[in-house]
Write an enzyme that holds these catalytic residues in place. Structure first.
Site, PDB file in Angstrom:
ATOM      1  CB  CYS A  60      -0.931   0.025   1.200  1.00 30.36           C
ATOM      2  SG  CYS A  60      -2.141  -1.294   1.154  1.00 30.36           S
TER       3      CYS A  60
ATOM      4  CG  HIS B  12      -3.173   3.662   2.500  1.00 29.21           C
ATOM      5  ND1 HIS B  12      -3.569   3.353   1.220  1.00 29.21           N
ATOM      6  CD2 HIS B  12      -3.212   2.496   3.208  1.00 29.21           C
ATOM      7  CE1 HIS B  12      -3.827   2.048   1.156  1.00 29.21           C
ATOM      8  NE2 HIS B  12      -3.620   1.513   2.351  1.00 29.21           N
TER       9      HIS B  12
ATOM     10  CG  ASN C 169      -6.428  -0.641   1.099  1.00 30.02           C
ATOM     11  OD1 ASN C 169      -5.727  -0.110   0.225  1.00 30.02           O
ATOM     12  ND2 ASN C 169      -5.914  -1.206   2.173  1.00 30.02           N
TER      13      ASN C 169
HETATM   14  N1  ACO Z   1     -18.593  -8.813   8.232  1.00 32.41           N
HETATM   15  C1  ACO Z   1     -19.081  -9.142   9.435  1.00 32.41           C
HETATM   16  N2  ACO Z   1     -18.301  -9.528  10.464  1.00 32.41           N
HETATM   17  C2  ACO Z   1     -16.976  -9.578  10.254  1.00 32.41           C
HETATM   18  C3  ACO Z   1     -16.395  -9.245   9.011  1.00 32.41           C
HETATM   19  C4  ACO Z   1     -17.265  -8.856   7.975  1.00 32.41           C
HETATM   20  N3  ACO Z   1     -16.826  -8.523   6.740  1.00 32.41           N
HETATM   21  N4  ACO Z   1     -15.065  -9.380   9.088  1.00 32.41           N
HETATM   22  C5  ACO Z   1     -14.801  -9.790  10.348  1.00 32.41           C
HETATM   23  N5  ACO Z   1     -15.962  -9.910  11.053  1.00 32.41           N
HETATM   24  C6  ACO Z   1     -16.130 -10.303  12.448  1.00 32.41           C
HETATM   25  C7  ACO Z   1     -14.966 -11.100  12.975  1.00 32.41           C
HETATM   26  O1  ACO Z   1     -15.106 -12.473  12.642  1.00 32.41           O
HETATM   27  C8  ACO Z   1     -15.077 -10.853  14.470  1.00 32.41           C
HETATM   28  O2  ACO Z   1     -16.075 -11.700  14.984  1.00 32.41           O
HETATM   29  P1  ACO Z   1     -15.893 -12.398  16.434  1.00 32.41           P
HETATM   30  O3  ACO Z   1     -15.785 -11.271  17.405  1.00 32.41           O
HETATM   31  O4  ACO Z   1     -17.133 -13.210  16.557  1.00 32.41           O
HETATM   32  O5  ACO Z   1     -14.630 -13.190  16.304  1.00 32.41           O
HETATM   33  C9  ACO Z   1     -15.601  -9.420  14.550  1.00 32.41           C
HETATM   34  O6  ACO Z   1     -16.159  -9.130  13.256  1.00 32.41           O
HETATM   35  C10 ACO Z   1     -14.522  -8.400  14.878  1.00 32.41           C
HETATM   36  O7  ACO Z   1     -13.424  -8.621  14.001  1.00 32.41           O
HETATM   37  P2  ACO Z   1     -12.120  -7.751  14.090  1.00 32.41           P
HETATM   38  O8  ACO Z   1     -11.126  -8.246  13.102  1.00 32.41           O
HETATM   39  O9  ACO Z   1     -11.696  -7.630  15.519  1.00 32.41           O
HETATM   40  O10 ACO Z   1     -12.700  -6.318  13.616  1.00 32.41           O
HETATM   41  P3  ACO Z   1     -11.968  -4.936  13.588  1.00 32.41           P
HETATM   42  O11 ACO Z   1     -12.763  -3.929  14.280  1.00 32.41           O
HETATM   43  O12 ACO Z   1     -10.511  -5.051  13.931  1.00 32.41           O
HETATM   44  O13 ACO Z   1     -12.031  -4.558  12.037  1.00 32.41           O
HETATM   45  C11 ACO Z   1     -10.642  -4.510  10.073  1.00 32.41           C
HETATM   46  C12 ACO Z   1     -11.404  -5.387  11.091  1.00 32.41           C
HETATM   47  C13 ACO Z   1     -11.636  -3.641   9.376  1.00 32.41           C
HETATM   48  C14 ACO Z   1      -9.950  -5.433   9.089  1.00 32.41           C
HETATM   49  C15 ACO Z   1      -9.595  -3.631  10.793  1.00 32.41           C
HETATM   50  O14 ACO Z   1      -8.882  -4.418  11.702  1.00 32.41           O
HETATM   51  C16 ACO Z   1      -8.633  -2.933   9.856  1.00 32.41           C
HETATM   52  O15 ACO Z   1      -9.001  -2.060   9.113  1.00 32.41           O
HETATM   53  N6  ACO Z   1      -7.329  -3.274   9.939  1.00 32.41           N
HETATM   54  C17 ACO Z   1      -6.293  -2.589   9.181  1.00 32.41           C
HETATM   55  C18 ACO Z   1      -6.305  -2.878   7.708  1.00 32.41           C
HETATM   56  C19 ACO Z   1      -5.186  -2.100   7.053  1.00 32.41           C
HETATM   57  O16 ACO Z   1      -4.972  -0.940   7.329  1.00 32.41           O
HETATM   58  N7  ACO Z   1      -4.371  -2.717   6.224  1.00 32.41           N
HETATM   59  C20 ACO Z   1      -3.170  -2.022   5.784  1.00 32.41           C
HETATM   60  C21 ACO Z   1      -3.049  -1.831   4.416  1.00 32.41           C
HETATM   61  S1  ACO Z   1      -3.445  -3.238   3.433  1.00 32.41           S
HETATM   62  C22 ACO Z   1      -2.061  -3.604   2.390  1.00 32.41           C
HETATM   63  O17 ACO Z   1      -0.954  -3.205   2.630  1.00 32.41           O
HETATM   64  C23 ACO Z   1      -2.286  -4.564   1.248  1.00 32.41           C
END
Ligand code: ACO
Length: 322
Positions: free
Chosen positions: A113, A249, A279
């Site tokens: 990214c 980003h 993203n």
């Molecule tokens: N729909 C519904 N529920 C979901 C989904 C979805 N699409 N995805 C995950 N869940 C559930 C999980 O299973 C979990 O359920 P559980 O509590 O029963 O286990 C719950 O939602 C919470 O999941 P988390 O992963 O803790 O959710 P979080 O609030 O952390 O959000 C996210 C997840 C959006 C991925 C976040 O962590 C994020 O944005 N992380 C950073 C991503 C990023 O910046 N990447 C960098 C660049 S990417 C690159 O370089 C290619």
């Protein structure tokens, strides 16, 4: 020493739009979850046969036209991408051929990214050293090609797209500074674990898929982006209040808001496209910059802080006088 100014901007998004409602029909997710956790409402997805180079070409042609630069004038092409059309030649070489830019150096930079910021940093150094006069820098991706569309934790986050800038050596200030970093010890938190040398797997799509420990990536991203914006301001001897626009980003609206809060910037001075694009990895920052300029928010002469964070981990920033 010459300065490096942005003289043209371009963007290209696939026509096909996939909304959260579309994803609700395919996987166990909801529009509400995706909006609340990420700010994403929709993303553009390349249709079958549409490649990273197609998107890069669309963005590059618009940037060249906006700059009034003929492809034959290009001295350097750098493409930030982690989803090249083919293993080789590089997407930059494919793009050079399509544009009809002859013999100039052309190469890809893979920094996930942060790819566009890395590519911009490379071009900045060539321009400021006097080695080149005119450069094309592109961030282009088709991340959709390496997603597991059954993994709701990753597939809802990404989209396809490309942005491009044309840079020219100038007396006036443009790219004031760039700052790039990496820490490969975090590689396991966000990765695509197969490849030519490591080998492919006997799995759907040969095992090619983005794997991410979202929570941990989130925490490190927020912390690291706060550090990189401080580093950038310190290097320029500037106060937070000097920045007119934050062009971040576009991974997650909550990460963007955390960086804006750290900078004490109201969201009215932050360009946000994650709601419409998702993203787009290396495409995200130049697409956001293009969006801000085209809709009249970001004006010539203003001071912009561009930043990104991605797999590696890699991270970086650019301080730009437009
Ligand atoms: N729909 C519904 N529920 C979901 C989904 C979805 N699409 N995805 C995950 N869940 C559930 C999980 O299973 C979990 O359920 P559980 O509590 O029963 O286990 C719950 O939602 C919470 O999941 P988390 O992963 O803790 O959710 P979080 O609030 O952390 O959000 C996210 C997840 C959006 C991925 C976040 O962590 C994020 O944005 N992380 C950073 C991503 C990023 O910046 N990447 C960098 C660049 S990417 C690159 O370089 C290619």
């Amino acid at each position: 020493m010459a300065e490096a100014r942005i003289i043209g901007l371009g963007a290209c998004l696939p026509e096909q739009v996939v909304t959260n409602a579309d994803l609700e029909k395919r996987i166990d997710t909801t529009d509400a979850w995706i909006r609340e956790r990420t700010g994403i409402e929709q993303r553009h997805i390349a249709k079958d046969g549409e490649t990273t180079c197609d998107l890069a070409e669309g963005a590059a042609r618009e940037a060249l036209a906006a700059a009034g630069v003929d492809p034959s004038e290009l001295d350097l092409i750098v493409v930030g991408t982690t989803t090249p059309d083919v293993i080789f030649p590089s997407t930059a070489c494919l793009l050079q051929d399509r544009l009809g830019a002859k013999d100039c150096p052309a190469f890809d930079v893979n920094a996930a990214c942060t790819g566009f910021i890395y590519a911009l940093s490379v071009a900045e150094k060539y321009l400021k050293s006097g080695a080149v006069k005119t450069a094309l820098v592109v961030g282009a991706e088709t991340l959709s090609r390496m997603l597991d569309w059954n993994d709701r934790g990753t597939c809802v986050l990404f989209g396809d797209g490309a942005g491009a800038v044309v840079l020219r050596a100038d007396q006036r200030q443009g790219i004031i500074s760039t700052h790039i970093h990496a820490n490969g010890s975090y590689r396991h938190l966000l990765h695509n674990p197969v490849g030519v040398s490591a080998g492919f797997k006997d799995e759907p799509n040969h095992g090619v898929r983005v794997m991410m420990a979202g929570n941990e990536v989130f925490r490190v991203a927020v912390r690291t982006l706060a550090r990189i914006v401080d580093e950038t301001l310190d290097a320029a001897g500037l106060d937070k209040s000097a920045i007119d626009w934050l062009i971040p980003h576009q991974a997650n609206l909550r990460i963007i808001k955390a960086t804006a809060e750290h900078l004490k910037m109201p969201m009215e001075r932050v360009v946000v496209t994650v709601n419409k694009h998702g993203n787009t990895s290396a495409g995200s920052v130049p697409l956001a910059l293009h969006h801000g300029v085209r809709n009249g928010q970001v004006q010539e002469g203003q001071l912009l802080l561009l930043e990104a964070f991605g797999g590696g981990f890699t991270w970086g920033s650019a301080l730009v006088r437009l």
